[in-house]
Design a protein around this motif. Sequence first.
Motif, short mmCIF file in Angstrom:
data_model
loop_
_atom_site.label_atom_id
_atom_site.label_comp_id
_atom_site.label_asym_id
_atom_site.label_seq_id
_atom_site.Cartn_x
_atom_site.Cartn_y
_atom_site.Cartn_z
N LEU A 55 15.62 30.33 76.04
CA LEU A 55 17.07 30.45 76.11
C LEU A 55 17.52 31.91 75.98
O LEU A 55 16.96 32.67 75.20
N ASP A 57 20.66 32.35 75.09
CA ASP A 57 21.66 32.20 74.02
C ASP A 57 21.38 30.87 73.32
O ASP A 57 21.60 29.80 73.89
N LEU A 58 20.88 30.95 72.09
CA LEU A 58 20.49 29.74 71.36
C LEU A 58 21.69 28.85 71.05
O LEU A 58 21.63 27.63 71.23
N ARG A 60 24.61 28.52 72.47
CA ARG A 60 25.25 27.91 73.63
C ARG A 60 24.25 27.22 74.55
O ARG A 60 24.64 26.65 75.58
N GLU A 61 22.97 27.30 74.19
CA GLU A 61 21.88 26.65 74.94
C GLU A 61 21.87 27.07 76.41
O GLU A 61 21.62 26.26 77.30
N ARG A 62 22.09 28.35 76.62
CA ARG A 62 22.02 28.87 77.98
C ARG A 62 20.60 29.32 78.27
O ARG A 62 20.05 30.14 77.52
N PRO A 63 20.01 28.85 79.34
CA PRO A 63 18.61 29.20 79.62
C PRO A 63 18.44 30.64 80.07
O PRO A 63 19.33 31.24 80.68
#
Length: 406
Positions: A55, A57-58, A60-63
């Motif tokens: 990720l 951004d942890l 916001r769970e953006r890969p």
Amino acid sequence: MPEISTPPEAVGLSAERLERIDPWMRRYVEAGKLAGLSVTVARRGEVVFSRAHGLADLARERPMADDTIVRVYSMTKPLTSVAVMMLYEEGRFQLDDPVTRFLPEFRDMRVLTGGSRKKWESVPAERDITIRDLLTHTSGLTYGFMESTLVDAMYRDEGIDFQTAETSLADVVARAASLPLLSQPGAEWNYSIATDVLGHLVAVVSGVPFDEFLRRRIIHPLGMVDTDFHVPAEKLPRFASNYAYGQDGQLTLIDDAIEGRYAHPRAVPSGGGGLVSTAADYARFCRFILDRGELDGVRLLGRKTVALMTTNHLPGDLAALGQPRFAESSFSGIGFGLGFSVMLDPAKAQIVGTPGEVAWGGAASTAFWIDPVEDLFVILLTQLMPSSALPLRRELRVLTYSALVD
């Protein structure tokens, strides 16, 4: 990330061996050691490995993706050095010119010999700092974050931090020039704010603000579309957050992608560490260096200038010139050119590599290296501080070079 354009075997690499990089990447993410990372490998002008895991951004769970924007920090330094050498090619100065020719605030410098923050002792500098000294980190300047010398402490007291300053590039340079040097100019190799001073030099010599010069003369001509000193609002969803290990050993947020300081234009453009970029953008810069100053028909430097930049300018390796306290590389077997480290002796450096290979990295564990002999470059992007937290660069070097089979 750059699009894969050819199978590895077509350029002398083993696909099976190169694929070892993938589980290595996954292990770091699955163990919670990295939020995410990407790796790009190219040889003979062809991208043969381009992968991202985890990720960006942890919260916001953006890969982590092929177009994730990251803080490259000190990987800014080679671009600033290219800017300096473009002006050198225009006949604006010689490398051994004293920097006082353009920056008079560096006249009559003193070199610290002892004392305390309040009452320090010094001797006069034996000569002026030269432009070459700044390019090679032999100027006697230092970094406040080192926290190992009295001069470092004085930098912190005076707010000599180009990453966080809110005044101007000229102001921070002037304040740095008011403090003593750590060593005599040319005497020792010390990683430092020298490249930030060079950014100010570029502005003074060219008459163009440093960030504007970099955009107009290097970033835009090379097609580095996501590289800048801040991230505009429309690109923030692609920006990675930055992490460090907390006291519990878990990843802890230290600079948020959306609400952090890169979301707005910076008052002080740091030539030593201010840029954000992507894998695709930095691959274009690596290709430009590997192609000796030209990319897709756009020439910014002559090939002899690139050869000069990528040659060791020290009398030996980093370990032989003083006692370096920090670098984005090892000290033994590694020299330094004009903006890059230069591999001198892989056996002495105790890592696989090629004499003449140039490299550098950034504080958030990013790294690149360019190997002209093997016609190869590799880019590692992640966001973990400090860069010494994990042996990522050394491990990736082994994984990459072991895939060479021709």
